[in-house]
Design an enzyme around this catalytic site. Structure first.
Site, PDB file in Angstrom:
ATOM      1  N   ARG A   9       0.835  -1.215   0.000  1.00 54.82           N
ATOM      2  CA  ARG A   9       0.000   0.000   0.000  1.00 54.82           C
ATOM      3  C   ARG A   9       0.868   1.263   0.000  1.00 54.82           C
ATOM      4  O   ARG A   9       0.486   2.286  -0.554  1.00 54.82           O
ATOM      5  CB  ARG A   9      -0.966  -0.003   1.184  1.00 54.82           C
ATOM      6  CG  ARG A   9      -0.299  -0.134   2.528  1.00 54.82           C
ATOM      7  CD  ARG A   9      -1.315  -0.202   3.650  1.00 54.82           C
ATOM      8  NE  ARG A   9      -0.722  -0.637   4.891  1.00 54.82           N
ATOM      9  CZ  ARG A   9      -1.087  -0.207   6.089  1.00 54.82           C
ATOM     10  NH1 ARG A   9      -2.053   0.674   6.198  1.00 54.82           N
ATOM     11  NH2 ARG A   9      -0.514  -0.653   7.177  1.00 54.82           N
ATOM     12  N   GLU A  57     -19.043   4.568  -0.056  1.00 52.20           N
ATOM     13  CA  GLU A  57     -18.284   4.038  -1.189  1.00 52.20           C
ATOM     14  C   GLU A  57     -19.091   4.041  -2.488  1.00 52.20           C
ATOM     15  O   GLU A  57     -18.530   4.220  -3.577  1.00 52.20           O
ATOM     16  CB  GLU A  57     -17.784   2.630  -0.873  1.00 52.20           C
ATOM     17  CG  GLU A  57     -16.772   2.557   0.270  1.00 52.20           C
ATOM     18  CD  GLU A  57     -17.405   2.550   1.654  1.00 52.20           C
ATOM     19  OE1 GLU A  57     -18.661   2.470   1.739  1.00 52.20           O
ATOM     20  OE2 GLU A  57     -16.674   2.609   2.656  1.00 52.20           O
ATOM     21  N   PHE A  63     -14.475  -3.044   0.392  1.00 55.94           N
ATOM     22  CA  PHE A  63     -15.406  -1.933   0.127  1.00 55.94           C
ATOM     23  C   PHE A  63     -15.218  -1.378  -1.286  1.00 55.94           C
ATOM     24  O   PHE A  63     -16.027  -0.566  -1.747  1.00 55.94           O
ATOM     25  CB  PHE A  63     -15.208  -0.813   1.165  1.00 55.94           C
ATOM     26  CG  PHE A  63     -15.133  -1.325   2.576  1.00 55.94           C
ATOM     27  CD1 PHE A  63     -15.989  -2.328   3.007  1.00 55.94           C
ATOM     28  CD2 PHE A  63     -14.196  -0.832   3.461  1.00 55.94           C
ATOM     29  CE1 PHE A  63     -15.906  -2.822   4.299  1.00 55.94           C
ATOM     30  CE2 PHE A  63     -14.110  -1.329   4.752  1.00 55.94           C
ATOM     31  CZ  PHE A  63     -14.963  -2.326   5.183  1.00 55.94           C
TER      32      PHE A  63
END
Lengths: 281, 317
Positions: free
Chosen positions: B13, B61, B86
């Site tokens: 990430r 979202e 999500f």
């Protein structure tokens, strides 16, 4: 000053187009289409500042997004008659290999369409994104969007409504087609919406009401008022009170024609009530 | 055998965050959206340098996917950031209609994918996202293996016109691919030559595959290792060429065996070169809380599991 008579004439022709399109394929959604005919005609022929031709990015022009995609017949008719594609192509509505899909889509490259819609509740988010792109591009033109009232039962709308006010998206005018009907009955019986005006205001929007949503002059006046309220830090909502099936007497004031096509006799009766003006496709 | 050196553990990430920061400096059309997870997605630096190009959506979202689709109309290249769960399952219809079917140039960037999210447990450990995304027509699906490759992939997808799903993770893992590498979408990377078995791995499992190949080599088994960073479009030629030599294959991924990389490869091979295959993947199950290492051991997603699968598949030749 708008030529109201011309807009009325276009509307009458659009009603004929809607009836003939859904009759030919015995499917489609005439009720909501007829209810919004005046709004679409006023929007595309008078209200929006549009460039010639079609460009997906729409820089330097007002843009429109339809969220309740099932009223595609009115959308297609008005787009064709505004010059986005040949009017004859209305003959292909819902047929195989057509650009005029049951619900609007960019997939077949139909000029005038910028997003697919049909699965409800998604259009306001998209319109807000386009509004923010306009701001990033320093483009002072506006975003218009249309939503069904029943569609407000989808939760994504309320995410979008909260987001718009929280981020001062004030270059959007979102219109709600307040006809009080949905597939299974009235909105009050299916899932009551309560005060739509109160809800939008509580979420921080400025609300303009158009009581006579099938009256061209009332639409022009209300939308001018809405436009004057843009650029003041708040998103603008127009509550357009329409009659489902407007202009065809036996289709009015009922949800029965939400997604049902007229038979031969009903088509003839509907066309009789709406004489040809610009010429049939 | 080629040797690969771990330049020090780093999270993928953070590779995404570094790539996004670089894009902020080089591509004025790139914009970023986040659903209340800026720190987790490592988007801070991009936001600091480009506040006007960042959109905080909040915990919404569905709206984020729609706003991203709308931002493309006007020429922006939106990168959405939230957890993989999500980014996919929660917003599948929004992605399907407003992004994939509408062919919008949105980059769906998904962190904390798979079991290695760890202690938060199965609610957050999505193991179905590759399958969900690869089924959408027109969607490109990428799962890079380490920090450097995730950074390169993040920058590469900005140059690709069309929707992309970019999947990465939470834990610090071996960083072993070259710094400043060029990332070519859809081009599998040949990491190790071998003759007895092919290991086709994606994401965090690529390093495990290299470790497995070392162990296998010590046992006299020559394993070819391929890094399939792009699951769709799949580099079918690289796979077919490799199994033409090795005659068997093990696929390895941090994902359910239903719908993942292994199934995509099985489809290619069944059509073009039927080959014995073993799957290192989760077995139609949810995850649970635990450390990443404990979970990868319990669910059979590490180097040991790959070694065993290779030994098994070789017997089936």
């Amino acid at each position: 000053m708008a030529n109201t008579q011309l807009l009325e004439d276009i509307t009458t022709q659009v009603r004929r187009d809607i009836l003939r399109m859904v009759h030919k394929v015995n499917s489609g959604h005439p009720g909501g289409s007829l209810g919004c005919a005046e709004f679409f005609v006023a929007l595309y022929n008078e209200i929006m500042d549009r460039n010639d031709g079609f460009d997906m990015d729409g820089i330097g022009e007002d843009l429109f997004f339809l969220s309740n995609g099932h009223i595609s017949p009115v959308y297609y008719s008005v787009l064709a008659r505004a010059g986005y594609f040949p009017v004859d192509e209305l003959n292909t509505f819902r047929l195989i290999n057509s650009r005029l899909q049951g619900h609007p889509t960019t997939h077949e490259g139909l000029p005038g369409i910028r997003i697919a819609s049909g699965s409800l509740g998604q259009g306001m988010s998209v319109a807000l994104g386009a509004a923010q792109a306009k701001k990033l591009n320093g483009d002072n033109h506006l975003i218009y969007s249309l939503h069904g009232d029943g569609e407000l039962q989808e939760g994504q709308n309320w995410e979008a409504i909260m987001y718009a006010a929280g981020n001062n998206v004030d270059n959007i005018i979102s219109t709600i087609d307040l006809n009080g009907q949905q597939i299974d009955g009235s909105t009050d019986t299916v899932l009551p919406l309560g005060s739509v005006k109160g809800k939008f205001e509580a979420f921080g929007w400025t609300v303009v009401e158009i009581e006579e949503g099938n009256n061209i002059e009332a639409i022009l006046k209300g939308m001018a008022e809405a436009k004057a309220l843009t650029g003041k830090g708040k998103p603008v909502c127009v509550l357009l009170k329409t009659v489902m099936g407007n202009g065809v007497d036996f289709m009015m004031h009922t949800h029965a024609w939400h997604g049902k096509a007229p038979n031969d006799e009903q088509l003839a009766e509907g066309l009789l009530q709406n004489p040809e003006t610009l010429g049939d496709y | 055998m080629k040797t690969y050196e771990n330049q020090g553990n780093k999270d993928t990430r953070s590779g995404f965050g570094a790539g996004l920061t670089e894009l902020g400096r080089t591509n004025p059309n790139v914009v970023a959206l986040c659903a209340d997870l800026i720190g987790s997605l490592k988007m801070d630096q991009f936001i600091e340098e480009n506040p006007e190009r960042f959109f905080q959506i909040g915990i919404a979202e569905a709206n984020m996917m729609g706003v991203a689709a709308g931002l493309t109309i006007g020429g922006k290249i939106p990168f959405t950031g939230t957890f993989a769960n999500f980014s996919t399952g929660r917003v599948y219809d929004q992605i399907r209609q407003s992004i994939a079917y509408s062919n919008k140039n949105v980059k769906i960037c998904a962190s904390h994918a798979g079991l290695t999210l760890g202690e938060d447990g199965a609610t957050h450990q999505i193991l179905e996202d590759i399958g969900l995304m690869k089924m959408l027509p027109g969607m490109t699906v990428i799962n890079p293996c380490d920090y450097n490759q995730t950074k390169a992939a993040t920058m590469a997808i900005a140059e690709h016109e069309g929707p992309v799903y970019l999947r990465f993770g939470r834990p610090k893992v071996a960083n072993f691919t070259p710094e400043n590498q060029k990332f070519e979408i859809g081009k599998a990377l040949h990491l190790q030559d071998g003759t007895d078995v092919t290991i086709a791995a994606t994401g965090h499992l690529v390093w495990e595959a290299l470790e497995a190949a070392k162990t296998l080599n010590e046992n006299g088994i020559s394993a070819e290792v391929i890094n399939i960073h792009t699951i769709k479009p799949l580099d079918a030629k690289a796979i077919i060429d490799s199994v033409s030599k090795t005659k068997c294959i093990v696929t390895a991924e941090e994902h359910n065996h239903l719908g993942g990389l292994g199934e995509s490869i099985a489809r290619v091979l069944s059509q073009h070169k039927p080959t014995p295959q073993e799957f290192v993947a989760t077995n139609d199950t949810f995850g649970e809380s635990g450390t990443p290492a404990q979970l990868m051991e319990k669910y059979g997603l590490n180097a040991n599991a790959i070694v065993k699968a290779c030994e098994n598949v070789i017997k089936r030749k």
